[in-house]
Design a protein around this motif. Structure first.
Motif, PDB file in Angstrom:
ATOM      1  N   SER A   1      -3.765   7.634 -17.673  1.00 56.46           N
ATOM      2  CA  SER A   1      -3.314   8.326 -18.877  1.00 56.46           C
ATOM      3  C   SER A   1      -4.469   8.879 -19.711  1.00 56.46           C
ATOM      4  O   SER A   1      -4.250   9.633 -20.644  1.00 56.46           O
ATOM      5  CB  SER A   1      -2.475   7.378 -19.738  1.00 56.46           C
ATOM      6  N   SER A   2      -5.681   8.498 -19.360  1.00 53.56           N
ATOM      7  CA  SER A   2      -6.839   9.001 -20.100  1.00 53.56           C
ATOM      8  C   SER A   2      -7.857   9.567 -19.109  1.00 53.56           C
ATOM      9  O   SER A   2      -7.814   9.244 -17.918  1.00 53.56           O
ATOM     10  CB  SER A   2      -7.457   7.878 -20.936  1.00 53.56           C
ATOM     11  N   PRO A   3      -8.773  10.411 -19.570  1.00 56.81           N
ATOM     12  CA  PRO A   3      -9.746  11.025 -18.656  1.00 56.81           C
ATOM     13  C   PRO A   3     -10.555   9.989 -17.869  1.00 56.81           C
ATOM     14  O   PRO A   3     -11.103   9.054 -18.434  1.00 56.81           O
ATOM     15  CB  PRO A   3     -10.650  11.823 -19.598  1.00 56.81           C
ATOM     16  N   GLY A   4     -10.547  10.156 -16.556  1.00 59.07           N
ATOM     17  CA  GLY A   4     -11.292   9.265 -15.668  1.00 59.07           C
ATOM     18  C   GLY A   4     -10.625   7.925 -15.398  1.00 59.07           C
ATOM     19  O   GLY A   4     -11.161   7.104 -14.660  1.00 59.07           O
ATOM     20  N   ALA A   5      -9.445   7.662 -15.974  1.00 53.79           N
ATOM     21  CA  ALA A   5      -8.757   6.383 -15.773  1.00 53.79           C
ATOM     22  C   ALA A   5      -8.247   6.261 -14.343  1.00 53.79           C
ATOM     23  O   ALA A   5      -7.908   7.261 -13.697  1.00 53.79           O
ATOM     24  CB  ALA A   5      -7.596   6.252 -16.750  1.00 53.79           C
ATOM     25  N   ASP A   6      -8.206   5.019 -13.879  1.00 57.50           N
ATOM     26  CA  ASP A   6      -7.700   4.773 -12.528  1.00 57.50           C
ATOM     27  C   ASP A   6      -6.187   4.936 -12.484  1.00 57.50           C
ATOM     28  O   ASP A   6      -5.479   4.516 -13.405  1.00 57.50           O
ATOM     29  CB  ASP A   6      -8.070   3.371 -12.060  1.00 57.50           C
ATOM     30  N   PRO A   7      -5.664   5.500 -11.400  1.00 55.75           N
ATOM     31  CA  PRO A   7      -4.211   5.630 -11.234  1.00 55.75           C
ATOM     32  C   PRO A   7      -3.621   4.336 -10.675  1.00 55.75           C
ATOM     33  O   PRO A   7      -4.319   3.332 -10.531  1.00 55.75           O
ATOM     34  CB  PRO A   7      -4.094   6.765 -10.223  1.00 55.75           C
ATOM     35  N   TYR A   8      -2.353   4.411 -10.334  1.00 48.68           N
ATOM     36  CA  TYR A   8      -1.669   3.285  -9.697  1.00 48.68           C
ATOM     37  C   TYR A   8      -2.371   2.953  -8.389  1.00 48.68           C
ATOM     38  O   TYR A   8      -2.730   3.835  -7.618  1.00 48.68           O
ATOM     39  CB  TYR A   8      -0.206   3.660  -9.427  1.00 48.68           C
ATOM     40  N   ARG A   9      -2.576   1.668  -8.141  1.00 45.68           N
ATOM     41  CA  ARG A   9      -3.188   1.213  -6.889  1.00 45.68           C
ATOM     42  C   ARG A   9      -2.098   0.611  -6.014  1.00 45.68           C
ATOM     43  O   ARG A   9      -1.317  -0.216  -6.467  1.00 45.68           O
ATOM     44  CB  ARG A   9      -4.285   0.189  -7.165  1.00 45.68           C
ATOM     45  N   ARG A  10      -2.057   1.039  -4.769  1.00 42.99           N
ATOM     46  CA  ARG A  10      -1.050   0.578  -3.803  1.00 42.99           C
ATOM     47  C   ARG A  10      -1.053  -0.937  -3.697  1.00 42.99           C
ATOM     48  O   ARG A  10      -2.101  -1.567  -3.603  1.00 42.99           O
ATOM     49  CB  ARG A  10      -1.349   1.184  -2.437  1.00 42.99           C
ATOM     50  N   LYS A  11       0.152  -1.509  -3.705  1.00 43.96           N
ATOM     51  CA  LYS A  11       0.293  -2.956  -3.542  1.00 43.96           C
ATOM     52  C   LYS A  11       0.547  -3.276  -2.075  1.00 43.96           C
ATOM     53  O   LYS A  11       1.165  -2.501  -1.349  1.00 43.96           O
ATOM     54  CB  LYS A  11       1.436  -3.489  -4.404  1.00 43.96           C
ATOM     55  N   THR A  12       0.056  -4.436  -1.666  1.00 42.57           N
ATOM     56  CA  THR A  12       0.242  -4.906  -0.294  1.00 42.57           C
ATOM     57  C   THR A  12       0.874  -6.293  -0.315  1.00 42.57           C
ATOM     58  O   THR A  12       0.768  -7.018  -1.305  1.00 42.57           O
ATOM     59  CB  THR A  12      -1.105  -4.986   0.456  1.00 42.57           C
ATOM     60  N   VAL A  13       1.513  -6.641   0.780  1.00 39.94           N
ATOM     61  CA  VAL A  13       2.175  -7.938   0.904  1.00 39.94           C
ATOM     62  C   VAL A  13       1.535  -8.696   2.050  1.00 39.94           C
ATOM     63  O   VAL A  13       1.303  -8.145   3.128  1.00 39.94           O
ATOM     64  CB  VAL A  13       3.683  -7.752   1.181  1.00 39.94           C
ATOM     65  N   THR A  14       1.248  -9.978   1.817  1.00 43.97           N
ATOM     66  CA  THR A  14       0.698 -10.843   2.849  1.00 43.97           C
ATOM     67  C   THR A  14       1.652 -12.018   3.041  1.00 43.97           C
ATOM     68  O   THR A  14       2.093 -12.631   2.069  1.00 43.97           O
ATOM     69  CB  THR A  14      -0.694 -11.371   2.438  1.00 43.97           C
ATOM     70  N   PHE A  15       1.961 -12.311   4.296  1.00 44.83           N
ATOM     71  CA  PHE A  15       2.864 -13.410   4.625  1.00 44.83           C
ATOM     72  C   PHE A  15       2.088 -14.570   5.228  1.00 44.83           C
ATOM     73  O   PHE A  15       0.976 -14.412   5.720  1.00 44.83           O
ATOM     74  CB  PHE A  15       3.931 -12.960   5.631  1.00 44.83           C
TER      75      PHE A  15
END
Length: 135
Positions: free
Chosen positions: A36-50
């Motif tokens: 939402s701000s300049p240079g901010a990180d976007p959503y990071r993909r989530k992973t599932v571990t079993f």
């Protein structure tokens, strides 16, 4: 293996795959979520571990969710100077979500869920026939 163990194993597998599907759905829903701000990180993909967990009461190993983590790696960038999250050079970091990978995960989770459901239904049918035979 008794029928109760088969029910426990397939139910645990279904629960794990349902969690996986929820995480994949969240990834797909956020594939366009930038910072939402300049240079901010976007959503990071989530992973599932079993992981396998021994159910001592039943004497069987069950599949369970080990953890929900995040995928590492760099974010792809696109040039869009008018975007609110653009850095000084006009580049916007995009989420590291690949819809093709997510759809493959959906298919795999659906197939695993369906296989566990088939085991559950077959076991339930065997229990029903056993009860009917005892009457």
């Amino acid at each position: 293996m008794d029928l109760d163990s088969a029910l426990r194993i397939s139910a645990a597998g279904m629960q794990a795959q349902a969690t996986r599907l929820r995480v994949v759905a969240e990834n797909i829903a956020n594939q366009d979520s930038t910072g939402s701000s300049p240079g901010a990180d976007p959503y990071r993909r989530k992973t599932v571990t079993f992981a396998n967990r021994l159910d001592r009461a039943a004497g069987v190993e069950l599949l369970e969710l080990r953890r929900i983590g995040t995928a590492s790696g760099d974010f792809p960038q696109t040039h869009d100077p008018s975007h609110p999250a653009a850095n000084a050079d006009g580049y916007v970091k995009r989420p590291n979500v690949d819809s093709l990978i997510e759809m493959m995960d959906v298919r795999e989770a659906q197939r695993s869920y369906s296989a566990n459901l088939a085991v559950l239904e077959t076991t339930r049918g065997m229990l029903t026939r056993t009860i009917e035979a005892l009457r």
